[in-house]
Write an enzyme that holds these catalytic residues in place. Structure first.
Site, PDB file in Angstrom:
ATOM      1  N   ASP A 189      68.353   5.625-106.382  1.00  0.00           N
ATOM      2  CA  ASP A 189      69.753   5.346-107.048  1.00  0.00           C
ATOM      3  C   ASP A 189      69.798   5.811-108.346  1.00  0.00           C
ATOM      4  O   ASP A 189      70.948   6.128-109.025  1.00  0.00           O
ATOM      5  CB  ASP A 189      70.169   3.927-106.886  1.00  0.00           C
ATOM      6  CG  ASP A 189      69.029   2.875-107.321  1.00  0.00           C
ATOM      7  OD1 ASP A 189      68.030   3.264-106.938  1.00  0.00           O
ATOM      8  OD2 ASP A 189      69.402   1.828-107.825  1.00  0.00           O
ATOM      9  N   ARG A 206      70.300   2.396 -98.285  1.00  0.00           N
ATOM     10  CA  ARG A 206      71.302   2.628 -99.575  1.00  0.00           C
ATOM     11  C   ARG A 206      71.016   3.521-100.453  1.00  0.00           C
ATOM     12  O   ARG A 206      71.711   4.224-101.077  1.00  0.00           O
ATOM     13  CB  ARG A 206      71.644   1.093 -99.895  1.00  0.00           C
ATOM     14  CG  ARG A 206      72.602   1.128-101.121  1.00  0.00           C
ATOM     15  CD  ARG A 206      73.052  -0.324-101.674  1.00  0.00           C
ATOM     16  NE  ARG A 206      73.734  -0.975-100.655  1.00  0.00           N
ATOM     17  CZ  ARG A 206      74.202  -2.194-100.605  1.00  0.00           C
ATOM     18  NH1 ARG A 206      73.818  -2.684-101.966  1.00  0.00           N
ATOM     19  NH2 ARG A 206      74.599  -2.820 -99.969  1.00  0.00           N
TER      20      ARG A 206
END
Length: 170
Positions: A50, A120
């Site tokens: 991320d 994610r």
């Protein structure tokens, strides 16, 4: 990145000043020995998927708009380091985190990678690729091809983990 758009739309110096401040902070961000930005200063030697989304589209766009090809190429090298260090050659998926020092409690002592994949964070990697590709200078043809190949391989790997019946992801 929205600050760049706000400056372009409004011409207000405060937005350009904020862009400059963010770039200065990025220049001071510690890096792994292989050249990636640490995820955060409190996570030494660590790269998280991320984190690529948090920095690379901005870094690439800043470099592209200011003719700083060194920033653009550095951004691409960071993706390539992630591909080299965090990609599982068996599944094609990317581990959520990588600790170059291999000292974090969660890091595999041989590879430095986390022990799991996190959908994610893989999504953040995919979006980092897409958003970075979108702002890459057209002059960087070979570099763009490399990042596009990384993205396509990631998508090919991810699709293998979708349940055909429900459409949900493993």
């Amino acid at each position: 990145r929205v600050l760049m758009d706000l400056y372009r739309l409004t011409g207000k110096a405060k937005y350009e000043k904020a862009v400059g401040l963010l770039m200065e902070q990025l220049k001071e961000q510690p890096r792994t020995d292989s050249g990636n930005f640490w995820h955060k200063k409190i996570y030494p030697h660590q790269v998280w998927l991320d984190g690529l989304y948090m920095a690379q589209p901005f870094y690439m766009r800043y470099g592209a708009e200011r003719g700083r090809w060194d920033y653009c190429r550095d951004s691409l090298r960071q993706f390539q380091n992630v591909e080299q260090n965090m990609n599982d050659i068996i599944t094609g998926l990317y581990y959520h985190g990588y600790d170059e020092s291999k000292t974090a409690f969660w890091a595999d002592k041989k590879t430095g990678c986390s022990r799991n994949f996190w959908l994610r964070s893989i999504g953040w990697l995919a979006m980092a690729c897409v958003d970075t590709l979108e702002v890459m200078p057209t002059d960087l043809v070979e570099e763009k091809k490399k990042l596009n190949l990384l993205f396509r391989a990631l998508m090919d790997a991810v699709i293998g983990f979708q349940d055909r019946k429900s459409g949900m992801w493993y």
